[in-house]
Design a protein around this motif. Sequence first.
Motif, short mmCIF file in Angstrom:
data_model
loop_
_atom_site.label_atom_id
_atom_site.label_comp_id
_atom_site.label_asym_id
_atom_site.label_seq_id
_atom_site.Cartn_x
_atom_site.Cartn_y
_atom_site.Cartn_z
N SER A 83 73.02 30.89 -6.84
CA SER A 83 71.96 30.11 -7.49
C SER A 83 72.51 28.75 -7.88
CB SER A 83 71.45 30.85 -8.73
OG SER A 83 70.58 30.02 -9.49
N GLY A 84 71.68 27.74 -7.73
CA GLY A 84 72.12 26.40 -8.09
C GLY A 84 72.13 26.18 -9.58
N ILE A 85 71.53 27.08 -10.35
CA ILE A 85 71.40 26.89 -11.80
C ILE A 85 72.02 28.05 -12.55
CG2 ILE A 85 69.72 26.74 -13.70
CD1 ILE A 85 67.83 25.33 -11.78
N PHE A 86 72.79 27.71 -13.57
CA PHE A 86 73.39 28.69 -14.45
C PHE A 86 73.22 28.21 -15.88
CE2 PHE A 86 76.86 30.32 -17.00
CZ PHE A 86 76.83 31.66 -16.69
N PRO A 87 72.81 29.08 -16.84
CA PRO A 87 72.49 30.50 -16.71
C PRO A 87 71.29 30.74 -15.79
CG PRO A 87 72.74 29.87 -19.01
CD PRO A 87 72.70 28.61 -18.23
N THR A 88 71.19 31.99 -15.32
CA THR A 88 70.19 32.35 -14.31
C THR A 88 68.78 32.08 -14.81
OG1 THR A 88 71.68 34.10 -13.54
CG2 THR A 88 69.36 34.21 -12.84
N PRO A 89 68.01 31.28 -14.09
CA PRO A 89 66.62 31.00 -14.51
C PRO A 89 65.70 32.17 -14.20
CG PRO A 89 67.13 29.86 -12.47
CD PRO A 89 68.41 30.52 -12.90
N VAL A 90 64.52 32.15 -14.83
CA VAL A 90 63.55 33.22 -14.63
C VAL A 90 63.04 33.22 -13.19
CG1 VAL A 90 61.29 34.11 -15.33
CG2 VAL A 90 62.87 33.21 -17.06
N ASN A 91 62.61 32.06 -12.71
CA ASN A 91 62.12 31.92 -11.33
C ASN A 91 62.81 30.74 -10.67
OD1 ASN A 91 59.99 33.99 -11.09
ND2 ASN A 91 59.05 32.84 -12.78
N TYR A 92 63.37 31.00 -9.50
CA TYR A 92 64.16 29.98 -8.80
C TYR A 92 63.86 30.08 -7.31
CZ TYR A 92 68.40 27.70 -6.94
OH TYR A 92 69.29 26.87 -6.28
N LYS A 93 63.41 28.98 -6.72
CA LYS A 93 63.07 28.97 -5.30
C LYS A 93 63.66 27.72 -4.65
CE LYS A 93 59.07 29.09 -2.15
NZ LYS A 93 57.59 29.08 -2.07
N LYS A 94 64.36 27.93 -3.54
CA LYS A 94 64.93 26.80 -2.82
C LYS A 94 63.84 26.02 -2.10
CE LYS A 94 69.47 28.89 -1.91
NZ LYS A 94 70.44 29.31 -0.86
N GLY A 95 64.07 24.69 -1.97
CA GLY A 95 63.12 23.83 -1.28
C GLY A 95 63.68 23.30 0.03
N GLY A 96 63.25 22.07 0.39
CA GLY A 96 63.65 21.49 1.66
C GLY A 96 64.81 20.53 1.53
N GLN A 97 64.57 19.24 1.84
CA GLN A 97 65.63 18.25 1.85
C GLN A 97 66.06 17.89 0.42
OE1 GLN A 97 67.22 17.00 4.63
NE2 GLN A 97 66.06 18.71 5.53
N PRO A 98 67.33 17.60 0.21
CA PRO A 98 67.82 17.31 -1.14
C PRO A 98 67.38 15.92 -1.62
CG PRO A 98 69.58 17.00 0.43
CD PRO A 98 68.42 17.59 1.21
N PHE A 99 67.40 15.76 -2.91
CA PHE A 99 67.22 14.46 -3.56
C PHE A 99 68.60 13.83 -3.66
CE2 PHE A 99 67.23 11.66 -7.20
CZ PHE A 99 65.99 11.04 -7.19
N VAL A 100 68.72 12.53 -3.38
CA VAL A 100 70.01 11.85 -3.46
C VAL A 100 70.03 10.99 -4.72
CG1 VAL A 100 71.62 10.28 -2.35
CG2 VAL A 100 70.25 11.88 -0.96
N LEU A 101 70.86 11.40 -5.65
CA LEU A 101 71.00 10.70 -6.93
C LEU A 101 72.01 9.57 -6.78
CD1 LEU A 101 70.20 10.94 -10.04
CD2 LEU A 101 72.38 12.14 -10.29
N THR A 102 71.65 8.40 -7.28
CA THR A 102 72.58 7.27 -7.29
C THR A 102 72.51 6.60 -8.65
OG1 THR A 102 71.02 5.53 -6.62
CG2 THR A 102 72.01 6.88 -4.85
N ALA A 103 73.35 5.60 -8.82
CA ALA A 103 73.35 4.84 -10.07
C ALA A 103 72.05 4.07 -10.27
CB ALA A 103 74.53 3.88 -10.10
N HIS A 104 71.25 3.94 -9.20
CA HIS A 104 70.00 3.17 -9.28
C HIS A 104 68.78 4.06 -9.47
CE1 HIS A 104 72.43 -0.22 -8.15
NE2 HIS A 104 72.84 0.41 -7.06
N THR A 105 69.00 5.37 -9.53
CA THR A 105 67.87 6.27 -9.78
C THR A 105 67.29 5.98 -11.17
OG1 THR A 105 68.86 7.99 -8.39
CG2 THR A 105 67.16 8.68 -9.96
N GLN A 106 65.96 5.89 -11.21
CA GLN A 106 65.29 5.54 -12.47
C GLN A 106 64.74 6.77 -13.17
OE1 GLN A 106 62.65 3.01 -10.44
NE2 GLN A 106 64.37 1.76 -9.76
N VAL A 107 64.63 6.66 -14.49
CA VAL A 107 64.09 7.73 -15.31
C VAL A 107 62.78 7.25 -15.94
CG1 VAL A 107 64.45 9.22 -17.31
CG2 VAL A 107 66.38 8.65 -15.81
N ILE A 108 61.71 7.97 -15.69
CA ILE A 108 60.40 7.67 -16.27
C ILE A 108 60.06 8.81 -17.22
CG2 ILE A 108 57.98 7.23 -15.79
CD1 ILE A 108 58.85 6.53 -12.91
#
Length: 856
Positions: free
Chosen positions: A194-219
């Motif tokens: 699992s990509g998340i620890f502690p184990t989440p209640v519901n976890y489902k894998k998706g498609g292509q990854p998100f690429v985080l960079t120093a320019h990623t913005q937070v709204i």
Amino acid sequence: MMKKVILLMCVLIASIGSNAQSKSTAFNAQNLQVKWDVLQNNYNGKPQFKSVLSFTNTDKQAMPANGWKVYFNFARQIVPESVEGPVKIEHLNGDFFCMSPNPNFHGLSTNATMRVAFVAGAWVVNFTDAPEGFYYVADNAPDVTVSIKNISQVPSTKPEQLQRTPADKVDVVTPQYVYKQNDQIQNIPESELSGIFPTPVNYKKGGQPFVLTAHTQVIADAAFTNESAYLKQQMANLFIGAAVHSKLTARQNISLQKKVGLGQEEYELQVNANHITIAASTGAGIFYGIQSLKSLLPAKAWQGKMQSIPIRAVIVKDKPRFGYRGLMLDVARNFQPKSQILKVIDLMSMYKLNTLHMHLNDDEGWRLEIPSLPELTSVGSKRGHTLTNTDHLQPSYGSGPDVNNNYGSGNYSKADFVEILRYANIRHITIIPEIESPGHARAAIKSMDARYKRLMKAGQQAEAERYLLHDLQDQSVYSSVQHWSDNVMDVAIPSTYNFLETLVDEIVNMYREAGAPLKTIHFGGDEVPAGVWAKSPSVQKLLAGSSDVKTTDDLWYYYFKKINQLLKSRNLYVSGWEEAGLRKVMVNGVKKQVPNTDFAQANFHLYVWNNVLGWGAEDLAYQLANAGYPVILSCVSNLYFDLSYQKNFYEPGQYWGGYVDVDKPFKFIPYNYLKNITENSMGVPVPASAWAKKEKLTETGKAHIVGIQGQLWSEEAKGVDRMEYLLLPKMLGLAERAWAKDPDWATELDSAKANTLYNTAWSTFCNTLGKKELVKLSYMHQGFQYRIPTAGVVIENGTVKANVQFPGMTIRYTTNQAEPIISSTMYTGPLTQKGTYKFRVFDDAGRGGRVVTVTN
């Protein structure tokens, strides 16, 4: 006249020369060597042991025949008449002892050795049991101390040294034993975890990854300004030197959204190639969504060297199992600096623990500045050489004679504590302060004694007596579990409540200044010894004039009733260890403790630690929950992190409640913890039928289980490295049990199926730690000094095989007697070469664990 002057000068010069020579040839105790050797546990068939201290003089001068004392700390009680050798050993108080020469001692010449054997109660197993903190004081210079630094322990290897009693069935952990334990752990590819620890209640894998960079913005929604600022700071830490842009855009951003209808700490997380969304109804929910987002990051992202970081696509719906997910940190026995507390708060927040219970005072130290009571820190926060405890407290746990020692002395100023509160509040962690009382209160008692003497000297009797914590005429004789004879507040005198009221008000003001929530104060309440208050004039007066308080046992309820009134008037509720909710009654002529119904409906929150097998209170937590008390499970069997990982002379920690390795917190079953207690603290197997007469948790009682908490008592947590070693990786098992839902193996009735399910889950957990979580912890905050396991090694048919508890870590070995280092040969498969092998496990950052040796 001139002749007299010249004669006087000659005498003076001769005297100076004589003194200089005397000083230059005086014995220097720094050149003493002390060695401790365990001879036998279960000595003479009793719960006691015999050991020997050897003192070797390497100084050029002989150790004097008299006029000196050697002080030291030792957790066991030495039998004075058992001492063999030309010295006597006297118990002073707590774990503090004094050794002095008797008339049979004629000095110790250069390179000579003196052996001092003695018998002491209980038993000893590992090196942290040893006497410690030795220092020398000459009678003619009582204020001059000389620390003895050359102290060693002879490793115990024989059964009579390592077996506590004939009933002790706990195996000494050998490389072969570890190999067998590890053999059930399967190597699972990281991509399947699992990509998340502690184990989440519901976890489902998706498609292509998100690429985080120093320019990623937070709204962020306006309600989540604090969480947005926190996330931006975390991102800045990942991309050292690269600014995070604040300009808004519709793509390639992280959105923190408010969504009504979700629970207090519930969140939803979606990650796809273009967008990350975290939704929750509260800031806490958003914060835990952020922690799950951080959990998705590749472990090596925390090195801060990546220009872009892929985050796997997922859809997550999650909420915690328990609303209370806690860690108790004892900073009283041995102190931890503010910087370390902040580091632990970050660690807790990453694993979604939400309560830090700070044990701020005990017999050995008071750690929080209370400005109106300055002696609490000017006296009670310092340990050093003293026989009076008027300027500071005596040494404990080997803290030594110097008041400027690293862990015996220290406190948080008011400003420090306010900063800690604010730091925790931003991370949605509540800090519960503990005022340990009425027992375990020696630091407070001695501090208020110092205040009394100061004000009496100034002629201010009324003010001097205002905060006294014991009746000056009390002649009661008692000894606490830790062998203190003066560590309990007198609950019959008004000044005790003056003191506690002042503390509460000052603490409330600190929380108000910090803008942090305060709903309760923990008032301790455990381990008040027999004999306390029996000869207190104040107590006798209270007994004579009260219809409710008839015996000293009734003082318990009298005290907590007043504490309840004190807190309730300030809109707070009482928290305490389990004894705060117990009443002593006579059952068939024997005094027993049972749930006290008086406080069951008064919102007393009880932290229940005692489920030690064989003590008779194994089901106490369930008794109290069924009786209506809100209970925080704090069970010693699985959640005492100061207990040693395993039985081995070189493994630090205590073991009175058993051994607690990484698996113990992980396998804890909150609603049925008796199910996984399969042996007692001596390793004797216990059948499931043993619990037939124990109280089961009812559905009503289940609703009263507020949460669970791990405890890190600090007797052995000397310094930040040792503290982290004891805490980690055990804390990760606690985090899983506190957050994740009940695992299948915990509720499976078929024992064979349950065992199979557990082994699968254990393998997943070990792989998660070895390949993800511990890698992160190697780099975050300059690295945590978690315990790296020893290698498991067996020899079968001339072939040497090795394995490791946490797949992903590296095993290296040597065959030339040298200790393995990070460049040593990596173990990749069975070895057939004859000779002696040394194996060592290394983590991702190149830090190595303890070396094990086998000969093929």
